[in-house]
Design an enzyme around this catalytic site. Structure first.
Site, PDB file in Angstrom:
ATOM      1  N   ASP A   1       2.401  -6.476 -11.075  1.00 35.00           N
ATOM      2  CA  ASP A   1       2.275  -5.196 -10.380  1.00 35.00           C
ATOM      3  C   ASP A   1       3.638  -4.537 -10.490  1.00 35.00           C
ATOM      4  O   ASP A   1       4.618  -5.035  -9.948  1.00 35.00           O
ATOM      5  CB  ASP A   1       1.899  -5.465  -8.917  1.00 35.00           C
ATOM      6  CG  ASP A   1       1.813  -4.185  -8.086  1.00 35.00           C
ATOM      7  OD1 ASP A   1       2.381  -3.155  -8.500  1.00 35.00           O
ATOM      8  OD2 ASP A   1       1.183  -4.244  -7.009  1.00 35.00           O
TER       9      ASP A   1
ATOM     10  N   TYR B   1       5.552 -20.244   2.510  1.00 33.54           N
ATOM     11  CA  TYR B   1       4.582 -19.230   2.135  1.00 33.54           C
ATOM     12  C   TYR B   1       5.263 -18.138   1.311  1.00 33.54           C
ATOM     13  O   TYR B   1       6.291 -17.616   1.687  1.00 33.54           O
ATOM     14  CB  TYR B   1       3.948 -18.636   3.394  1.00 33.54           C
ATOM     15  CG  TYR B   1       2.902 -17.633   3.040  1.00 33.54           C
ATOM     16  CD1 TYR B   1       1.682 -18.061   2.529  1.00 33.54           C
ATOM     17  CD2 TYR B   1       3.149 -16.285   3.131  1.00 33.54           C
ATOM     18  CE1 TYR B   1       0.730 -17.148   2.146  1.00 33.54           C
ATOM     19  CE2 TYR B   1       2.199 -15.363   2.755  1.00 33.54           C
ATOM     20  CZ  TYR B   1       0.992 -15.811   2.264  1.00 33.54           C
ATOM     21  OH  TYR B   1       0.057 -14.897   1.864  1.00 33.54           O
TER      22      TYR B   1
ATOM     23  N   LYS C   1       0.788 -13.365  -1.464  1.00 30.67           N
ATOM     24  CA  LYS C   1      -0.399 -13.461  -2.318  1.00 30.67           C
ATOM     25  C   LYS C   1      -0.068 -12.937  -3.707  1.00 30.67           C
ATOM     26  O   LYS C   1       0.558 -11.897  -3.844  1.00 30.67           O
ATOM     27  CB  LYS C   1      -1.514 -12.602  -1.720  1.00 30.67           C
ATOM     28  CG  LYS C   1      -1.773 -12.885  -0.264  1.00 30.67           C
ATOM     29  CD  LYS C   1      -3.047 -13.663  -0.076  1.00 30.67           C
ATOM     30  CE  LYS C   1      -3.194 -14.152   1.340  1.00 30.67           C
ATOM     31  NZ  LYS C   1      -2.512 -15.420   1.613  1.00 30.67           N
TER      32      LYS C   1
HETATM   33  P1  13P Z   1      -0.948  -5.709  -3.946  1.00 30.07           P
HETATM   34  O1  13P Z   1      -0.610  -7.154  -3.660  1.00 30.07           O
HETATM   35  O2  13P Z   1      -2.085  -5.541  -4.847  1.00 30.07           O
HETATM   36  O3  13P Z   1       0.287  -4.956  -4.368  1.00 30.07           O
HETATM   37  O4  13P Z   1      -1.442  -5.070  -2.569  1.00 30.07           O
HETATM   38  C1  13P Z   1      -0.541  -4.925  -1.543  1.00 30.07           C
HETATM   39  C2  13P Z   1      -1.241  -4.666  -0.269  1.00 30.07           C
HETATM   40  O5  13P Z   1      -1.075  -5.393   0.654  1.00 30.07           O
HETATM   41  C3  13P Z   1      -2.142  -3.519  -0.182  1.00 30.07           C
HETATM   42  O6  13P Z   1      -2.692  -3.374   1.101  1.00 30.07           O
HETATM   43 MG    MG Z   2       0.832  -3.355  -5.301  1.00 26.32          MG
HETATM   44 MG    MG Z   3      -2.359  -5.971  -6.826  1.00 25.18          MG
END
Ligand code: 13P
Ligand code: MG
Ligand code: MG
Ligand code: 13P
Length: 368
Positions: free
Chosen positions: A11, A229, A232
């Site tokens: 990203d 942690y 994500k």
């Molecule tokens: P991404 O991890 O896809 O950048 O999304 C971030 C997020 O928390 C959007 O609410």
């Molecule tokens: Mg993002």
């Molecule tokens: Mg993303």
């Protein structure tokens, strides 16, 4: 001929919030990879995005974890991040965690899944890419593809699949892996991967000799920073299809059930994983619900034939409708668990500040 398929993603910035990597970024990636193909570094490529994640799908003959290929991806992401900054995109350079790149993407922020294999006369593969979730989101569908006879008929009726598959599981907290054979160790496997925030499927192998890689998933950053942690990482996965692997339809079938995954809105909510076409991979409702796309290719002499946009199929419309219904239901929980993740898994939390502020107002009560 030994060919490597490398799917590398990051990203590096998004338009109007976290929902889509705009065409300007894909153009940079296409330019860079066109040059690399002309120079003979890679054999072929396809560039796409799933939501705000930019994905480089590349074939080459240099093997997994190759320094030149990883450098190419890193430099491509850096150039795209420069454009993202010029355009003032949101989260420009988000996943490029370090300035000191040393030739391998492990721990640097981008995620990758790679498989080197001897090409079969027909070599069908599926590349899955997801947004607003984590690598463990693939635990349930990958389990069903390779170990559930109610999903994959071939496990029961095809002699080439009947011995089952070996799963390699990564313990994100300890940074250790363990291999488990199915069907014999299926219950042990499920005891682990039912906790997808901790135990993540990383690779799948055939048990039929010669042992061959059947699937590879991106667990890269999670692997490195064990013990704490790390947020994500929107994951990618490669699954090989047909003959000694599951049929294409067996590989896609689990996604007809939009199961709950972690990672929606601020990386801190559960939501249904919605299978969509490339053009619908722009999660805008409450930054979601989480999306997955699937592209089917054939690989011949290291060239990519395709893709076919596999979830652009009316047969997945009910999964999408169900995902929307689940999304409505979950959203009504607002800030309550289990829509909101548990405290230890959230990417954002104000709980320590709230507890600090209230610490003198908490009174001990007798008999509580
Ligand atoms: P991404 O991890 O896809 O950048 O999304 C971030 C997020 O928390 C959007 O609410
Ligand atoms: Mg993002
Ligand atoms: Mg993303
Ligand atoms: P065909 O008979 O069309 O090759 O299909 C075989 C198969 O695997 C379908 O699931």
């Amino acid at each position: 001929m030994r060919t490597t398929l490398s799917v590398i993603k990051a990203d590096i910035g998004s338009l109007a919030g976290h929902h889509i990597a705009p065409p300007q970024l894909l153009d940079v990636a296409k330019q860079e990879l066109t040059r690399a193909k002309k120079e003979g570094l890679i054999e072929d490529f396809y560039v796409t995005n799933c939501g705000d994640d930019l994905e480089l799908i590349m074939t080459h003959t240099k093997g997994e974890g190759n320094q030149e290929i990883h450098t190419l991806a890193w430099e491509t992401f850096r150039k795209a991040a420069d454009v993202a900054k010029e355009l003032g995109l949101y989260g420009a350079g988000q996943d490029l965690l370090s300035d000191a790149f040393s030739g391998n993407l492990r721990g640097m922020g981008p995620g990758f899944a790679e498989i080197e294999f001897e090409e079969r006369p027909a070599e069908p593969v599926v590349v899955f890419m997801a947004d607003k979730t984590e690598p463990g989101a693939f635990n349930l569908p990958i389990f069903r593809i390779f170990a559930d006879p109610f999903n994959t008929a071939g496990l029961v009726i095809a002699p080439t699949l009947h011995r089952g598959f070996t799963f390699e599981i990564l313990d994100v907290m300890e940074g250790k892996v363990v291999e488990l054979d199915t069907p014999e160790e299926m219950y042990d496997l499920l005891a682990l991967i039912g906790t997808p925030g901790r135990y993540v499927i990383r690779r799948v192998y055939t048990r039929e000799e010669p042992r061959d890689v059947a699937a590879a998933l991106s667990t890269t950053r999670l692997n490195l920073i064990a013990g704490k942690y790390v947020g994500k990482d929107d994951p990618v996965a490669i699954v090989r299809a047909q003959s000694k692997f599951p049929a294409l339809g067996e590989i896609l079938e689990p996604f007809a059930f939009p199961h709950l995954v972690a990672g929606w809105m601020r990386g801190s909510h559960h939501g249904p994983l919605m299978p969509v076409s490339e053009k619908d991979a722009k999660p805008s409702r409450f930054d979601g619900p989480p999306r997955v796309i699937a592209l089917g290719f054939n690989i011949k002499n290291a060239k990519l034939i395709g893709p076919s946009d596999l979830f652009a199929d009316v047969a997945f419309e009910r999964a999408r409708a169900l995902a929307n219904e689940i999304a409505d239901y979950l959203r009504r929980h607002g800030p309550f668990m289990p829509h909101r993740l548990g405290a230890e898994e959230m990417e954002y939390t104000t709980l320590p500040q709230v507890l600090e502020k209230l610490k003198d107002r908490f009174r001990t009560v007798e008999g509580a």
